[in-house]
Motif scaffolding. Structure first.
Motif, PDB file in Angstrom:
ATOM      1  N   GLU A  22       0.849  -1.182   0.000  1.00 57.67           N
ATOM      2  CA  GLU A  22       0.000   0.000   0.000  1.00 57.67           C
ATOM      3  C   GLU A  22       0.888   1.236   0.000  1.00 57.67           C
ATOM      4  O   GLU A  22       2.050   1.180   0.428  1.00 57.67           O
ATOM      5  N   THR A  23       0.336   2.347  -0.456  1.00 59.65           N
ATOM      6  CA  THR A  23       1.111   3.587  -0.448  1.00 59.65           C
ATOM      7  C   THR A  23       0.241   4.749   0.010  1.00 59.65           C
ATOM      8  O   THR A  23      -0.963   4.787  -0.270  1.00 59.65           O
ATOM      9  N   VAL A  24       0.859   5.662   0.716  1.00 58.19           N
ATOM     10  CA  VAL A  24       0.206   6.887   1.181  1.00 58.19           C
ATOM     11  C   VAL A  24       1.093   8.047   0.754  1.00 58.19           C
ATOM     12  O   VAL A  24       2.322   7.981   0.915  1.00 58.19           O
ATOM     13  N   VAL A  25       0.497   9.109   0.210  1.00 60.51           N
ATOM     14  CA  VAL A  25       1.260  10.288  -0.188  1.00 60.51           C
ATOM     15  C   VAL A  25       1.117  11.352   0.902  1.00 60.51           C
ATOM     16  O   VAL A  25       0.004  11.745   1.258  1.00 60.51           O
ATOM     17  N   LEU A  26       2.246  11.781   1.421  1.00 63.65           N
ATOM     18  CA  LEU A  26       2.284  12.791   2.477  1.00 63.65           C
ATOM     19  C   LEU A  26       3.235  13.914   2.079  1.00 63.65           C
ATOM     20  O   LEU A  26       4.117  13.731   1.243  1.00 63.65           O
TER      21      LEU A  26
END
Length: 277
Positions: A26-30
């Motif tokens: 999974e990936t999260v953009v911060l």
């Protein structure tokens, strides 16, 4: 009879199913230090099948898809398959401007001219502490342990974090850290006698101020400090140190009770203090 003909014949005899997406994480953009970046999470293969189990977390710097994420996750899984190190959740932290994000300010005029944006490692560390770690700990089943891993400039960040915010992680691995930065200032820092979390250090063929910085750091480590120093100056280049030594670093920080490792050559070839982990 051509190879293409044989492949076509085989497919005709046994039709393949339609290709499906292969999801590995999974990936999260911060946003941090003026740039958006990915935080990539790869869970252990048994994560969904074992809902009551909790896992260590490895925070891998330079952890984008186009950086070290796939190599790091692959080597970690390889170590777990052999029982060399524990399986874990991998959290890959993307870097965009490595000198800006991973290094502190420098008083060296040549470094300041070459990397004018460098010097915001403290802000990047605060972002990890205030945003990334709480997010991971809230969303995933962790066991309360967290390990920070980095190489080169990221290795300097690892050592700096270990020195300044030791309680942030359970253990640290700095592979070929750029200790030449700012006239070797990090190795000249007074550390006191406080015992910090275990620290894995390594040195390849860097030589010069990187080598003298490492030797000075080893000389000022607190007396009770547990560490593992892997001296590979004659075996590894700077460019080969991460994939050459990450399995050993994980073996030191996340050991197992496997009793067959020596038979297969999976031993810690490092100078150690602080006993077995």
């Amino acid at each position: 009879m051509t190879f293409a003909f044989l492949v076509a014949a085989a497919l005709a005899a046994s039709p393949a199913s339609e290709p499906q997406p292969l999801t590995i994480g999974e990936t999260v953009v911060l946003e941090a230090v003026g740039a958006e970046r990915q935080v990539n999470i790869i869970l252990p293969p048994d994560y969904a099948a074992e809902p009551d189990k909790r896992w260590p977390v490895i925070y891998l710097l330079d952890g984008a898809m186009k950086q070290d994420l796939m190599m790091g996750a692959g080597l970690m899984r390889w170590g777990a398959l052999w029982g060399r190190s524990q399986d874990a959740i991998i959290v890959g932290i993307e870097t965009k401007d490595r000198q800006r994000e991973l290094l502190p300010p420098s008083a060296d005029p040549d470094e300041r001219k070459r990397w004018p944006s460098a010097g915001e490692s403290a802000a990047f560390r605060q972002w990890l502490a205030d945003t990334v770690k709480p997010m991971i700990e809230a969303r995933y089943r962790h066991d309360g342990t967290a390990f920070l891993v980095g190489e080169s400039a990221a290795g300097h960040f690892v050592v700096e974090t270990w020195a300044e915010s030791p309680a942030l992680f359970t253990g640290y691995a700095a592979i070929s850290p750029s200790l030449q930065w700012d006239s070797e200032a990090l190795s000249r820092r007074a550390l006191g006698d406080a015992k910090r979390p275990p620290l894995y250090l390594s040195l390849a063929d860097e030589g010069g101020a990187t080598e003298s910085g490492m030797m000075r750091l080893l000389g000022v480590l607190p007396t009770e400090q547990p560490y593992c120093f892997s001296d590979r100056r004659k075996q590894l280049r700077h460019a080969t140190s991460l994939h050459g030594l990450l399995p050993e670093a994980l073996q030191y920080l996340l050991p197992t009770k496997a009793d067959w490792l020596e038979e297969f050559g999976m031993v810690l070839r490092c100078e150690r203090r602080g006993g077995e982990r």
